[in-house]
Write a protein that holds these residues in place. Structure first.
Motif, mmCIF file in Angstrom:
data_model
loop_
_atom_site.group_PDB
_atom_site.id
_atom_site.type_symbol
_atom_site.label_atom_id
_atom_site.label_comp_id
_atom_site.label_asym_id
_atom_site.label_seq_id
_atom_site.Cartn_x
_atom_site.Cartn_y
_atom_site.Cartn_z
ATOM 1 N N TYR A 109 0.812 -1.226 0.121
ATOM 2 C CA TYR A 109 0.043 -0.040 -0.003
ATOM 3 C C TYR A 109 0.841 1.173 0.065
ATOM 4 O O TYR A 109 1.558 1.680 1.087
ATOM 5 N N TRP A 111 -0.104 4.248 0.246
ATOM 6 C CA TRP A 111 -0.354 5.262 1.270
ATOM 7 C C TRP A 111 0.336 5.319 2.609
ATOM 8 O O TRP A 111 0.308 5.770 3.445
ATOM 9 N N VAL A 117 2.777 10.408 1.435
ATOM 10 C CA VAL A 117 1.475 11.162 1.958
ATOM 11 C C VAL A 117 2.153 12.705 1.935
ATOM 12 O O VAL A 117 1.250 13.651 1.506
ATOM 13 N N LEU A 123 -3.650 12.243 -0.965
ATOM 14 C CA LEU A 123 -3.231 10.972 -0.013
ATOM 15 C C LEU A 123 -3.296 11.916 1.551
ATOM 16 O O LEU A 123 -3.767 11.266 2.647
ATOM 17 N N LYS A 126 -7.035 11.649 2.316
ATOM 18 C CA LYS A 126 -7.534 10.360 2.614
ATOM 19 C C LYS A 126 -6.759 9.927 4.107
ATOM 20 O O LYS A 126 -6.922 8.787 4.650
ATOM 21 N N GLU A 127 -5.720 10.681 4.295
ATOM 22 C CA GLU A 127 -4.878 10.005 5.772
ATOM 23 C C GLU A 127 -5.624 9.903 6.888
ATOM 24 O O GLU A 127 -5.315 9.015 7.554
ATOM 25 N N LEU A 130 -6.816 6.257 5.508
ATOM 26 C CA LEU A 130 -5.708 5.384 5.153
ATOM 27 C C LEU A 130 -4.491 5.829 5.734
ATOM 28 O O LEU A 130 -3.583 6.305 5.697
ATOM 29 N N ASN A 131 -4.384 5.117 7.280
ATOM 30 C CA ASN A 131 -3.037 5.133 7.881
ATOM 31 C C ASN A 131 -2.944 3.727 8.446
ATOM 32 O O ASN A 131 -3.937 3.109 8.624
ATOM 33 N N SER A 197 -7.706 0.227 -2.159
ATOM 34 C CA SER A 197 -6.608 1.102 -1.587
ATOM 35 C C SER A 197 -5.328 0.838 -2.059
ATOM 36 O O SER A 197 -4.207 1.413 -1.783
ATOM 37 N N PRO A 200 -4.432 4.261 -4.212
ATOM 38 C CA PRO A 200 -5.223 5.186 -3.385
ATOM 39 C C PRO A 200 -5.771 6.343 -4.115
ATOM 40 O O PRO A 200 -6.437 7.179 -3.499
ATOM 41 N N HIS A 201 -5.473 6.610 -5.243
ATOM 42 C CA HIS A 201 -5.786 7.587 -5.959
ATOM 43 C C HIS A 201 -7.273 7.317 -6.683
ATOM 44 O O HIS A 201 -8.072 8.345 -6.888
#
Length: 394
Positions: A109, A111, A117, A123, A126-127, A130-131, A197, A200-201
């Protein structure tokens, strides 16, 4: 309730060593794949994710099927229900197979890298979702819920076998109602996490339903092949009727259409909108040889099954139904490969032996766990009050 005499033995033969064979294949496959980690660790994690998503989809499809049968008070499926019950009861063990995915989060991944990031406004937006920490927490929550539901469905069904307490039906139905709702949410977010994911874009609000449609279609193919294996070994030949295979074939046909509708709708909306950050996801998967994989699963899990299973006669022809079931399962694996691998191999298809060994390894363990559980109890729910109607099905 009409009475029906069961002439088949309901005990799985102790001398049938299918469990040992499957575990043996699984261990050898996993060892070979583990060796591959030291050769190409990125390939290891991507090959592993493909097979993990494949077998997880079958287990989750089984869980949904069992809850749906209880919620709708279905009669036809009672005689075969112990098969999906046994598969979904092992989700608490299967959750351990997520550990390599978590260990490989930085390989899988994009991200998960702080520097990526920091340099990417998308990113950064979305953090909060998506962390790495929140990702791990979500996985634990998903499998805790699925494990509870799967084991409860199985455990209470077995308890009804032992006690004859029909009141457990009400308990199972009351669990299935909210269970299906929670299942739908967690399955959607799991599909976002595991597969969507990876890019992630890119995003699709239909992806959760898309993964569900794939999962439920292959569920019926799996049940059909398991039943035919049991018949081949002389088990339940007079208990599971031709009508059960017909009903499974009808539903497999129905969800073939449903899957195609969802998959095509997702493609059409993105194609019609023609927004660059959305269309690039399909462009990567329709070039470099990936387009041939797309054509394969298009025909393998929709066109051919749709045309063949239109006929009522075909749905009762065991050879045809078994062949279509195998084709759907192979196409499902190809489609998951098509979804995952372009992230690793951007410039075209590059097959690697670890994809095969990971599949054999995880498949051997997954099916070995099923047969291990399946042989511990009666092969059908013997004290379910709806069993007679299911056995009298024609």
């Amino acid at each position: 309730m009409s009475k029906t005499t069961i002439t088949d033995s309901l005990e799985f033969p102790s001398d049938l060593n299918i469990t040992r064979t499957l575990f043996g294949v699984g261990i050898v496959g996993l060892i070979a794949t583990a060796i591959g980690y030291f050769i190409n660790h990125d390939q290891f994690f991507f090959s592993y994710l493909v097979s993990f998503s494949f077998f997880s989809s079958i287990g989750l499809g089984c869980l949904f099927f069992v809850m749906l049968q209880h919620l709708t008070r279905s009669h036809w499926s009672v005689a075969l229900r112990r098969i999906p019950e046994s598969i979904s009861s092992n989700l608490w063990i299967w959750g351990l197979f997520l550990i390599p995915v978590l260990l490989g989060i930085h390989s899988l991944y994009h991200w998960s890298h702080a520097d990526a990031v920091a340099a990417d406004p998308v990113l950064q937006g979305k953090e909060p979702y998506l962390n790495t920490t929140f990702f791990i927490i979500r996985q634990v929550v998903y499998f805790a819920i699925w494990s509870f539901l799967g084991y409860r469905m199985y455990n209470k069904s077995v308890e009804m076998d032992e006690t004859g307490d029909w009141g457990l039906q009400t308990l199972l139905r009351r669990t299935s109602g909210p269970g299906i709702f929670i299942f739908a949410i967690t399955l959607a977010f799991a599909s976002f996490d595991w597969i969507m994911s990876l890019d992630p874009h890119w995003y699709s609000t239909m992806f959760g339903v898309y993964y569900f449609a794939m999962s439920f279609q292959v569920l019926f193919a799996t049940l059909i092949l398991v039943i035919m294996y049991l018949w081949k070994k002389g088990l339940l030949k007079n208990t599971l009727q031709k009508g059960h295979i017909y009903d499974l074939s009808v539903q497999m046909f129905g969800f073939t259409v449903f899957y195609a509708y969802i998959a095509f709708s997702q493609f059409l909306l993105i194609y019609y909108a023609n927004i660059p950050e959305e269309t690039v996801w399909f462009l990567e998967r329709l070039n470099g040889g990936y387009e041939y994989l797309a054509y394969f699963y298009l025909f393998g899990r929709f066109v051919i099954p749709f045309i063949v299973l239109l006929s009522k006669r075909a749905k009762t022809n065991f050879k045809i139904v078994a062949s279509i079931s195998v084709l759907i399962l192979v196409s499902h694996l190809v489609e998951l490969y098509w979804l995952v691998m372009p992230v690793l191999n951007h410039h075209g298809v590059h097959f690697n032996w670890m994809t095969l060994t990971a599949f054999l390894g995880m498949g051997g363990i997954f099916m070995g766990l099923f047969f291990y559980r399946f042989k511990q109890q009666k092969m059908i729910p013997i004290n379910d009050p709806k069993l007679a109607e299911s056995l009298n099905k024609h």
